[in-house]
Scaffold this motif. Sequence first.
Motif, mmCIF file in Angstrom:
data_model
loop_
_atom_site.group_PDB
_atom_site.id
_atom_site.type_symbol
_atom_site.label_atom_id
_atom_site.label_comp_id
_atom_site.label_asym_id
_atom_site.label_seq_id
_atom_site.Cartn_x
_atom_site.Cartn_y
_atom_site.Cartn_z
ATOM 1 N N LEU A 136 0.842 -1.190 0.000
ATOM 2 C CA LEU A 136 0.000 0.000 0.000
ATOM 3 C C LEU A 136 0.879 1.242 0.000
ATOM 4 C CD1 LEU A 136 -2.790 1.497 0.500
ATOM 5 C CD2 LEU A 136 -2.262 1.299 2.930
ATOM 6 N N VAL A 137 0.509 2.212 -0.846
ATOM 7 C CA VAL A 137 1.089 3.549 -0.779
ATOM 8 C C VAL A 137 -0.090 4.512 -0.760
ATOM 9 C CG1 VAL A 137 2.519 5.294 -1.888
ATOM 10 C CG2 VAL A 137 3.167 2.888 -2.058
ATOM 11 N N HIS A 138 -0.231 5.244 0.323
ATOM 12 C CA HIS A 138 -1.303 6.233 0.469
ATOM 13 C C HIS A 138 -0.643 7.597 0.615
ATOM 14 C CE1 HIS A 138 -4.969 8.181 1.851
ATOM 15 N NE2 HIS A 138 -4.237 8.717 2.812
ATOM 16 N N ARG A 139 -0.930 8.495 -0.336
ATOM 17 C CA ARG A 139 -0.342 9.844 -0.314
ATOM 18 C C ARG A 139 -1.453 10.881 -0.226
ATOM 19 N NH1 ARG A 139 1.243 7.354 -4.913
ATOM 20 N NH2 ARG A 139 3.325 6.453 -4.930
ATOM 21 N N THR A 140 -1.204 11.936 0.538
ATOM 22 C CA THR A 140 -2.168 13.029 0.633
ATOM 23 C C THR A 140 -1.463 14.299 1.097
ATOM 24 O OG1 THR A 140 -4.250 13.781 1.620
ATOM 25 C CG2 THR A 140 -2.837 12.417 3.003
ATOM 26 N N ALA A 141 -1.994 15.430 0.681
ATOM 27 C CA ALA A 141 -1.497 16.719 1.184
ATOM 28 C C ALA A 141 -2.299 17.162 2.404
ATOM 29 C CB ALA A 141 -1.573 17.781 0.092
ATOM 30 N N ASN A 142 -3.326 16.407 2.756
ATOM 31 C CA ASN A 142 -4.169 16.703 3.912
ATOM 32 C C ASN A 142 -3.637 15.937 5.124
ATOM 33 O OD1 ASN A 142 -6.107 16.864 5.895
ATOM 34 N ND2 ASN A 142 -7.820 16.297 4.581
ATOM 35 N N PRO A 143 -3.015 16.604 6.091
ATOM 36 C CA PRO A 143 -2.437 15.889 7.226
ATOM 37 C C PRO A 143 -3.471 15.134 8.060
ATOM 38 C CG PRO A 143 -2.367 18.253 7.593
ATOM 39 C CD PRO A 143 -2.832 18.049 6.186
ATOM 40 N N PHE A 144 -4.735 15.526 7.984
ATOM 41 C CA PHE A 144 -5.775 14.833 8.746
ATOM 42 C C PHE A 144 -6.206 13.532 8.074
ATOM 43 C CE2 PHE A 144 -6.201 19.334 9.872
ATOM 44 C CZ PHE A 144 -5.951 19.227 11.231
ATOM 45 N N ALA A 145 -5.803 13.334 6.814
ATOM 46 C CA ALA A 145 -6.148 12.117 6.076
ATOM 47 C C ALA A 145 -4.908 11.271 5.795
ATOM 48 C CB ALA A 145 -6.837 12.488 4.768
ATOM 49 N N ALA A 146 -3.815 11.549 6.498
ATOM 50 C CA ALA A 146 -2.544 10.902 6.193
ATOM 51 C C ALA A 146 -2.478 9.448 6.632
ATOM 52 C CB ALA A 146 -1.387 11.680 6.819
ATOM 53 N N PHE A 147 -3.316 9.039 7.570
ATOM 54 C CA PHE A 147 -3.227 7.672 8.088
ATOM 55 C C PHE A 147 -4.587 6.999 8.003
ATOM 56 C CE2 PHE A 147 -2.515 4.152 10.839
ATOM 57 C CZ PHE A 147 -1.163 3.881 10.708
ATOM 58 N N PRO A 148 -4.877 6.324 6.878
ATOM 59 C CA PRO A 148 -6.179 5.675 6.693
ATOM 60 C C PRO A 148 -6.225 4.332 7.440
ATOM 61 C CG PRO A 148 -4.821 5.285 4.780
ATOM 62 C CD PRO A 148 -4.017 6.164 5.718
ATOM 63 N N VAL A 149 -6.582 4.357 8.705
ATOM 64 C CA VAL A 149 -6.512 3.182 9.570
ATOM 65 C C VAL A 149 -7.265 1.997 8.981
ATOM 66 C CG1 VAL A 149 -7.106 2.269 11.845
ATOM 67 C CG2 VAL A 149 -6.171 4.571 11.623
ATOM 68 N N ASP A 150 -8.486 2.201 8.501
ATOM 69 C CA ASP A 150 -9.278 1.083 7.973
ATOM 70 C C ASP A 150 -8.625 0.459 6.743
ATOM 71 O OD1 ASP A 150 -11.129 1.438 9.984
ATOM 72 O OD2 ASP A 150 -12.489 2.646 8.745
ATOM 73 N N GLU A 151 -8.077 1.291 5.868
ATOM 74 C CA GLU A 151 -7.410 0.782 4.667
ATOM 75 C C GLU A 151 -6.158 -0.014 5.040
ATOM 76 O OE1 GLU A 151 -5.864 2.427 0.337
ATOM 77 O OE2 GLU A 151 -6.448 3.865 1.868
ATOM 78 N N VAL A 152 -5.388 0.492 5.982
ATOM 79 C CA VAL A 152 -4.196 -0.223 6.444
ATOM 80 C C VAL A 152 -4.602 -1.546 7.082
ATOM 81 C CG1 VAL A 152 -2.238 -0.171 8.043
ATOM 82 C CG2 VAL A 152 -2.795 1.853 6.687
ATOM 83 N N ASP A 153 -5.653 -1.550 7.893
ATOM 84 C CA ASP A 153 -6.146 -2.795 8.503
ATOM 85 C C ASP A 153 -6.476 -3.829 7.436
ATOM 86 O OD1 ASP A 153 -5.984 -2.575 11.275
ATOM 87 O OD2 ASP A 153 -7.945 -1.650 11.467
ATOM 88 N N ARG A 154 -7.186 -3.402 6.380
ATOM 89 C CA ARG A 154 -7.566 -4.343 5.309
ATOM 90 C C ARG A 154 -6.332 -4.943 4.641
ATOM 91 N NH1 ARG A 154 -11.617 -0.647 4.588
ATOM 92 N NH2 ARG A 154 -10.504 0.542 3.008
ATOM 93 N N VAL A 155 -5.342 -4.103 4.365
ATOM 94 C CA VAL A 155 -4.113 -4.587 3.718
ATOM 95 C C VAL A 155 -3.380 -5.561 4.636
ATOM 96 C CG1 VAL A 155 -1.822 -3.873 2.920
ATOM 97 C CG2 VAL A 155 -3.840 -2.603 2.218
ATOM 98 N N LEU A 156 -3.266 -5.222 5.909
ATOM 99 C CA LEU A 156 -2.535 -6.070 6.846
ATOM 100 C C LEU A 156 -3.214 -7.420 7.040
ATOM 101 C CD1 LEU A 156 -1.476 -3.486 9.558
ATOM 102 C CD2 LEU A 156 -0.067 -4.481 7.748
ATOM 103 N N ARG A 157 -4.510 -7.436 6.953
ATOM 104 C CA ARG A 157 -5.257 -8.687 7.132
ATOM 105 C C ARG A 157 -5.406 -9.463 5.822
ATOM 106 N NH1 ARG A 157 -6.676 -8.858 12.172
ATOM 107 N NH2 ARG A 157 -6.944 -6.957 13.367
ATOM 108 N N GLY A 158 -4.855 -8.902 4.743
ATOM 109 C CA GLY A 158 -4.875 -9.611 3.473
ATOM 110 C C GLY A 158 -6.190 -9.566 2.740
ATOM 111 N N ALA A 159 -7.069 -8.615 3.109
ATOM 112 C CA ALA A 159 -8.381 -8.537 2.453
ATOM 113 C C ALA A 159 -8.279 -7.828 1.126
ATOM 114 C CB ALA A 159 -9.355 -7.797 3.359
#
Length: 100
Positions: A77-100
Amino acid sequence: MERERDGRWQSLGVQAVGVGPGGEAGARAAQAMARVSYPLLADPRHRLYDAFGFTRTLGFIQQSGVVVVNQGGVVRLVHRTANPFAAFPVDEVDRVLRGA
């Protein structure tokens, strides 16, 4: 929330690491200020920043985000944003880590 998330990710064998554009002193100060449990590393020459395609605009607005790399070195996963409040998409990272 962060402690719960850290526990879930540790159970999956995840090691979180933060990388900042400043020097080592800046990384230590940012780690203390943010009170994060994972290490923050310095990237003053922006080598990782550039390698993962993060950009700067207008000379002062820079993207931040998340890169997830598995134990085999494959970028998941590579998630890029100029919005510091959207810099860490927890749900998306969870899905990737769990292999979904």
